[in-house]
Motif scaffolding. Sequence first.
Motif, PDB file in Angstrom:
ATOM      1  N   LYS A  26      32.848  30.008 -48.627  1.00 26.95           N
ATOM      2  CA  LYS A  26      30.953  29.921 -48.491  1.00 26.95           C
ATOM      3  C   LYS A  26      31.118  28.642 -49.530  1.00 26.95           C
ATOM      4  CE  LYS A  26      30.018  34.839 -47.614  1.00 26.95           C
ATOM      5  NZ  LYS A  26      28.688  34.169 -46.252  1.00 26.95           N
ATOM      6  N   PHE A  27      32.019  28.295 -50.141  1.00 24.05           N
ATOM      7  CA  PHE A  27      31.389  27.320 -50.953  1.00 24.05           C
ATOM      8  C   PHE A  27      31.520  26.151 -50.287  1.00 24.05           C
ATOM      9  CE2 PHE A  27      32.447  23.639 -53.970  1.00 24.05           C
ATOM     10  CZ  PHE A  27      31.551  24.074 -54.724  1.00 24.05           C
ATOM     11  N   CYS A  28      32.569  26.082 -49.632  1.00 20.46           N
ATOM     12  CA  CYS A  28      33.591  24.679 -48.714  1.00 20.46           C
ATOM     13  C   CYS A  28      31.906  23.933 -47.299  1.00 20.46           C
ATOM     14  CB  CYS A  28      34.602  24.817 -48.573  1.00 20.46           C
ATOM     15  SG  CYS A  28      36.135  24.546 -49.254  1.00 20.46           S
ATOM     16  N   THR A  29      31.960  25.514 -46.504  1.00 22.46           N
ATOM     17  CA  THR A  29      30.898  25.001 -45.455  1.00 22.46           C
ATOM     18  C   THR A  29      29.805  25.111 -46.440  1.00 22.46           C
ATOM     19  OG1 THR A  29      32.482  27.360 -45.226  1.00 22.46           O
ATOM     20  CG2 THR A  29      30.105  26.604 -44.092  1.00 22.46           C
ATOM     21  N   VAL A  30      29.214  25.365 -47.411  1.00 19.73           N
ATOM     22  CA  VAL A  30      27.375  24.685 -47.492  1.00 19.73           C
ATOM     23  C   VAL A  30      27.990  23.930 -47.930  1.00 19.73           C
ATOM     24  CG1 VAL A  30      26.188  25.322 -49.501  1.00 19.73           C
ATOM     25  CG2 VAL A  30      27.014  27.227 -48.219  1.00 19.73           C
ATOM     26  N   VAL A  31      28.496  23.494 -48.610  1.00 23.71           N
ATOM     27  CA  VAL A  31      28.598  21.493 -49.504  1.00 23.71           C
ATOM     28  C   VAL A  31      28.884  20.501 -48.172  1.00 23.71           C
ATOM     29  CG1 VAL A  31      30.460  20.205 -50.368  1.00 23.71           C
ATOM     30  CG2 VAL A  31      29.756  22.266 -52.115  1.00 23.71           C
ATOM     31  N   ILE A  32      29.591  21.436 -47.078  1.00 22.44           N
ATOM     32  CA  ILE A  32      29.712  20.701 -46.512  1.00 22.44           C
ATOM     33  C   ILE A  32      28.443  19.877 -45.606  1.00 22.44           C
ATOM     34  CG2 ILE A  32      30.307  20.253 -43.734  1.00 22.44           C
ATOM     35  CD1 ILE A  32      33.402  21.320 -45.063  1.00 22.44           C
ATOM     36  N   TRP A  33      27.673  21.369 -45.901  1.00 28.88           N
ATOM     37  CA  TRP A  33      26.241  21.413 -44.406  1.00 28.88           C
ATOM     38  C   TRP A  33      25.620  20.524 -45.901  1.00 28.88           C
ATOM     39  CZ3 TRP A  33      23.790  22.770 -40.520  1.00 28.88           C
ATOM     40  CH2 TRP A  33      22.367  22.361 -40.933  1.00 28.88           C
ATOM     41  N   ALA A  34      25.868  21.161 -46.846  1.00 22.82           N
ATOM     42  CA  ALA A  34      24.188  20.170 -47.932  1.00 22.82           C
ATOM     43  C   ALA A  34      24.880  18.679 -47.765  1.00 22.82           C
ATOM     44  CB  ALA A  34      24.698  21.075 -49.333  1.00 22.82           C
ATOM     45  N   PHE A  35      26.166  18.217 -48.237  1.00 19.47           N
ATOM     46  CA  PHE A  35      26.488  16.960 -48.468  1.00 19.47           C
ATOM     47  C   PHE A  35      27.066  15.661 -47.503  1.00 19.47           C
ATOM     48  CE2 PHE A  35      26.350  18.665 -52.134  1.00 19.47           C
ATOM     49  CZ  PHE A  35      25.082  18.298 -53.135  1.00 19.47           C
ATOM     50  N   GLY A  36      27.262  17.053 -46.251  1.00 19.97           N
ATOM     51  CA  GLY A  36      27.808  16.147 -45.579  1.00 19.97           C
ATOM     52  C   GLY A  36      27.630  14.681 -44.901  1.00 19.97           C
ATOM     53  N   ALA A  37      26.043  14.828 -44.587  1.00 24.15           N
ATOM     54  CA  ALA A  37      25.717  13.930 -44.302  1.00 24.15           C
ATOM     55  C   ALA A  37      25.380  12.322 -44.455  1.00 24.15           C
ATOM     56  CB  ALA A  37      24.063  13.835 -43.077  1.00 24.15           C
ATOM     57  N   HIS A  38      25.652  12.405 -45.589  1.00 25.89           N
ATOM     58  CA  HIS A  38      25.444  11.385 -46.788  1.00 25.89           C
ATOM     59  C   HIS A  38      26.961  10.724 -47.106  1.00 25.89           C
ATOM     60  CE1 HIS A  38      24.654   8.910 -50.368  1.00 25.89           C
ATOM     61  NE2 HIS A  38      24.111   8.825 -49.686  1.00 25.89           N
ATOM     62  N   TYR A  39      27.978  12.227 -47.312  1.00 29.96           N
ATOM     63  CA  TYR A  39      28.685  11.628 -47.616  1.00 29.96           C
ATOM     64  C   TYR A  39      30.157  11.896 -47.321  1.00 29.96           C
ATOM     65  CZ  TYR A  39      26.525  11.915 -52.816  1.00 29.96           C
ATOM     66  OH  TYR A  39      24.974  11.766 -53.484  1.00 29.96           O
ATOM     67  N   LEU A  40      30.003  12.800 -46.253  1.00 35.68           N
ATOM     68  CA  LEU A  40      30.948  12.875 -44.947  1.00 35.68           C
ATOM     69  C   LEU A  40      30.505  12.224 -44.290  1.00 35.68           C
ATOM     70  CD1 LEU A  40      31.935  16.164 -46.352  1.00 35.68           C
ATOM     71  CD2 LEU A  40      33.053  14.646 -47.542  1.00 35.68           C
ATOM     72  N   ARG A  41      30.388  10.985 -43.406  1.00 35.05           N
ATOM     73  CA  ARG A  41      29.962   9.901 -42.952  1.00 35.05           C
ATOM     74  C   ARG A  41      31.604   9.417 -42.141  1.00 35.05           C
ATOM     75  NH1 ARG A  41      30.212   5.314 -44.916  1.00 35.05           N
ATOM     76  NH2 ARG A  41      28.652   4.535 -46.978  1.00 35.05           N
ATOM     77  N   ARG A  42      31.147   9.071 -40.763  1.00 38.02           N
ATOM     78  CA  ARG A  42      32.284   7.698 -40.766  1.00 38.02           C
ATOM     79  C   ARG A  42      32.191   6.636 -41.467  1.00 38.02           C
ATOM     80  NH1 ARG A  42      35.747   9.496 -36.425  1.00 38.02           N
ATOM     81  NH2 ARG A  42      34.419  11.183 -35.363  1.00 38.02           N
ATOM     82  N   PRO A  43      33.484   6.436 -41.743  1.00 38.31           N
ATOM     83  CA  PRO A  43      33.656   4.759 -42.878  1.00 38.31           C
ATOM     84  C   PRO A  43      32.862   3.901 -41.595  1.00 38.31           C
ATOM     85  CG  PRO A  43      35.273   5.664 -41.901  1.00 38.31           C
ATOM     86  CD  PRO A  43      34.985   6.708 -41.207  1.00 38.31           C
ATOM     87  N   MET A  44      32.083   2.943 -42.489  1.00 38.80           N
ATOM     88  CA  MET A  44      31.411   1.431 -41.398  1.00 38.80           C
ATOM     89  C   MET A  44      32.298   0.364 -41.437  1.00 38.80           C
ATOM     90  SD  MET A  44      27.383   2.049 -43.055  1.00 38.80           S
ATOM     91  CE  MET A  44      27.374   0.932 -43.656  1.00 38.80           C
ATOM     92  N   GLN A  45      32.709  -0.244 -40.285  1.00 40.38           N
ATOM     93  CA  GLN A  45      33.188  -1.477 -40.515  1.00 40.38           C
ATOM     94  C   GLN A  45      32.951  -2.356 -42.502  1.00 40.38           C
ATOM     95  OE1 GLN A  45      34.982  -2.368 -37.811  1.00 40.38           O
ATOM     96  NE2 GLN A  45      35.201  -4.073 -39.249  1.00 40.38           N
ATOM     97  N   THR A  46      32.126  -2.126 -43.077  1.00 43.28           N
ATOM     98  CA  THR A  46      32.198  -2.560 -44.030  1.00 43.28           C
ATOM     99  C   THR A  46      33.157  -1.743 -45.335  1.00 43.28           C
ATOM    100  OG1 THR A  46      30.075  -1.644 -44.674  1.00 43.28           O
ATOM    101  CG2 THR A  46      30.101  -3.758 -44.239  1.00 43.28           C
TER     102      THR A  46
END
Length: 142
Positions: free
Chosen positions: A120-140
Motif C-alpha cells: 500500500k505504501f508503494c502504491t500511495v507514494v506513486i500516486w502522491a509523488f509520481g507526477a512530480h518525482y517519477l516523470r520521464r527525463p527531459m532533454q536537459t
Amino acid sequence: MYSQSAPEHVIHHRQYVHRDREGAHLRLMQDYFNDNPTYRPTFFQRRFRMQKELFLHIVEAVQGEDTYFQMSHDARGQDSLTPLQKCTAAIRQLATGVSADTFDEYLKVAETTGRLCLKKFCTVVIWAFGAHYLRRPMQTDI
C-alpha cells in the motif's frame, strides 16, 4: 461400487497474538522522533536512508492520501497500528531489503501486515509523488 463422500470443511480460527502496539509506538517515538531521541540523526539516516524531516513529510502525505495509513480500530475494537509504525515498516523494508517478519519484535507488525504496509505504501507514494518525482527525463536531464 465407488462412493465419493462430501469433502470435509475444516474451520480454521486465527490465533490472536497480543503485540502491545501502543508500547511499540512509544518506543519508536522515544528512539527516533521525540525532542531528545535515543538515537542521533546519523542513526536515523543510516537506518532509513533519508533525513527525519523527509520521512515525516512522506508519512504525512501517505496519511492524507489513503485511509489505511490513518488511525483506526481492528476487528477486536483495539487501536490499529499507527501511521508511523506502518510507514516505518514499509520504508525500512525498502531501505534495507529485509523481510516483512523482521519488524514483529520491534514495531509489533506481523509479517502479513508488513507486506501489506509495503504494498500500500508503494502504491500511495506513486500516486502522491509520481507526477512530480517519477516523470520521464527531459532533454536537459539527459
